[in-house]
Design an enzyme around this catalytic site. Structure first.
Site, mmCIF file in Angstrom:
data_model
loop_
_atom_site.group_PDB
_atom_site.id
_atom_site.type_symbol
_atom_site.label_atom_id
_atom_site.label_comp_id
_atom_site.label_asym_id
_atom_site.label_seq_id
_atom_site.Cartn_x
_atom_site.Cartn_y
_atom_site.Cartn_z
ATOM 1 N N ALA A 12 0.852 -1.186 0.000
ATOM 2 C CA ALA A 12 0.000 0.000 0.000
ATOM 3 C C ALA A 12 0.883 1.228 0.000
ATOM 4 O O ALA A 12 1.941 1.237 0.618
ATOM 5 C CB ALA A 12 -0.916 0.001 1.220
ATOM 6 N N GLY A 13 0.474 2.269 -0.727
ATOM 7 C CA GLY A 13 1.256 3.497 -0.813
ATOM 8 C C GLY A 13 0.440 4.702 -0.409
ATOM 9 O O GLY A 13 -0.601 4.581 0.236
ATOM 10 N N GLY A 16 -2.957 4.543 -2.807
ATOM 11 C CA GLY A 16 -3.739 3.352 -3.100
ATOM 12 C C GLY A 16 -3.067 2.063 -2.682
ATOM 13 O O GLY A 16 -2.047 2.063 -1.997
ATOM 14 N N ASP A 123 9.683 12.521 -4.794
ATOM 15 C CA ASP A 123 9.556 11.577 -3.673
ATOM 16 C C ASP A 123 10.482 10.378 -3.880
ATOM 17 O O ASP A 123 10.086 9.227 -3.680
ATOM 18 C CB ASP A 123 8.102 11.113 -3.512
ATOM 19 C CG ASP A 123 7.846 10.441 -2.159
ATOM 20 O OD1 ASP A 123 8.628 10.695 -1.217
ATOM 21 O OD2 ASP A 123 6.875 9.667 -2.054
#
Length: 359
Positions: A12-13, A16, A123
C-alpha cells in the site's frame, strides 16, 4: 477487466493499494495500483498517470494502461519481481561501497532521464525504487504520485516527499527547483545504502521531526567511523548535501564525477544512454492508450461507486483473501496518511516558530 486475475496483495502506498495480477491470455505478470473511485481521483492522480506514461527508460517502471472497475481506478504497470531496494537494505544492514555505487549509478541515470523529460519526481526514496528479478538486479524508479512536469505544471512550492529524504528548500514553502531537490533525495538514498541509517535522523529519537528538520537545515550529518567510505564518495556526498540549491551538485556533474564513473556498466555510459534522449525514442512505450483515452477513463473514475458496499476483489471477480487477524491494505494506508498528517503539522509548527530560516 476480465483479462487479469488476482495473485496477491503486494503493498500500500500514499494513494492506493498495489496488487500482483496476471494477464490470463499472455500470462504476463503486472502490478496494479488501485485508487478508490470518487474524490481521490484528483488532478494529482491524472498528473501521475500522464507523467509516468511519457517515460520510456529501463530504469523506470513501465506504464502499461489504466482501467476502471466498479469501485476503483487501476493503474497497470510492469511488475518488478525483486521488490523494493528498501527491503534489500534491511536484509543486508548496509551495502558495500561497490554495491551502493552499482544501484546509485542506475538511480542517477533514471533520474537524469526524468529531468530531461522535464519531470521531477519529488519523492525519491528506497521504497520507490524497485528491482527486477535478475541476478544483477536492474533498479527501476516507481510511484510518480508527487511528480511535476515543468512543461505542464507550475514550479513546485508544496512540502511533499518523505521527511528523511526532504531537501532544505522544500521546507521553505517558497517555489523551488524540483530537479535540484531530487538530487538531494538521491544523496540520502546513497547515504542509507552505505550506512544503513538516515543521515539527518537522530538514531535515539527518529520520530522527532523537528530535530530531523533542524539537522537537515544545518546539514548536520556524519559517516560513522565503523563504515569505510572512500574520499571520492565522501566528497560527492558533501557536494549533494548543500543547503543552497544553487550551489548543490547537478545531475550532469554527478554523472561526470570520478566516483560515479568507476566501474560504470556499459549500458549506463552516455553513449549507450543517448538512444533514450532522442525524439524517436525506440524504447517500448507499452501503452496502447492515448492521452485522450486515459483522461476519459480518469474522468469516468471521478464518479463514485454506485453503492457504498465494498465489492470483493476491488471490482474484479476474485474474492479478497484477507485473514481475519491481518491488517487490510486500506488500514495500513490510513496509518501512513496519519503519519504524514503528523509530519505536515510539525513542519507548519516549525515555520510558525521562525526557528529555521533558509538563507
Amino acid at each position: 477487466m476480465e483479462r487479469y486475475e488476482l495473485l496477491k496483495d503486494i503493498g500500500a502506498g500514499n494513494f492506493g493499494v498495489a496488487r500482483l495480477m496476471r494477464n490470463k491470455e499472455t500470462k504476463e505478470l503486472v502490478a496494479m495500483k488501485y485508487i478508490p473511485r470518487g474524490l481521490k481521483i484528483d488532478e494529482n492522480v491524472a498528473r501521475e498517470i500522464i507523467n509516468h506514461r511519457s517515460l520510456r527508460h529501463p530504469n523506470i517502471i513501465r506504464f502499461k494502461e489504466v482501467v476502471v472497475t466498479p469501485t476503483h481506478l487501476a493503474i497497470v504497470m510492469e511488475y518488478a519481481a525483486g521488490g523494493e531496494l528498501f527491503d534489500r537494505i534491511c536484509n543486508a544492514g548496509r551495502f558495500s561501497e561497490d554495491e551502493a555505487r552499482y544501484f546509485f549509478q542506475q538511480l542517477i541515470c533514471g533520474v537524469s532521464y526524468c529531468h530531461f523529460m522535464q519531470i521531477c519526481h519529488r519523492d525519491l526514496k528506497l521504497e520507490n525504487t524497485l528491482l527486477d528479478g535478475s541476478p544483477a538486479p536492474r533498479l527501476k524508479i516507481c510511484d510518480f504520485g508527487y511528480s511535476k512536469s515543468s512543461l505542464l505544471h507550475s514550479k513546485p512550492k508544496s512540502t511533499v516527499g518523505t521527511p528523511a529524504y526532504i531537501a532544505p528548500e522544500v521546507l521553505s514553502r517558497r517555489e523551488y527547483d524540483g530537479k535540484t531537490a531530487d538530487v538531494w533525495s538521491c544523496g540520502v538514498t546513497l547515504y542509507v545504502m552505505l550506512v544503513g541509517a538516515y543521515p539527518f535522523e537522530d538514531p535515539d529519537d527518529p520520530k522527532n521531526f523537528r530535530k530531523t528538520i533542524g539537522r537537515i537545515m544545518s546539514i548536520q550529518y556524519k559517516i560513522p567511523e565503523y563504515v569505510h567510505v572512500s574520499q571520492d564518495c565522501r566528497q560527492l556526498l558533501s557536494r549533494i548535501f548543500v543547503a543552497n540549491p544553487a550551489k548543490r551538485i547537478t545531475i550532469r556533474e554527478i554523472r561526470n564525477h570520478p566516483w560515479f564513473l568507476k566501474n560504470l556498466p556499459r549500458e549506463l555510459t552516455e553513449a549507450a544512454q543517448a538512444m533514450y534522449y532522442k525524439k524517436d525514442n525506440s524504447a517500448p512505450t507499452y501503452s496502447v492508450q492515448s492521452v485522450e483515452e486515459i483522461m476519459k477513463i480518469v474522468e469516468e473514475a471521478r464518479t463514485p461507486p454506485r453503492s457504498s458496499t465494498p465489492v470483493a476483489g476491488f471490482g474484479w471477480q476474485e474474492e479478497d483473501e484477507q485473514e481475519d487477524n491481518s491488517k487490510k491494505p486500506e488500514e495500513e494506508q490510513e496509518e501512513e496518511e496519519d503519519a504524514e498528517d503528523e509530519y505536515d503539522k510539525q513542519v507548519k509548527q516549525v515555520h510558525a516558530s521562525g526557528e529555521f530560516q533558509l538563507s
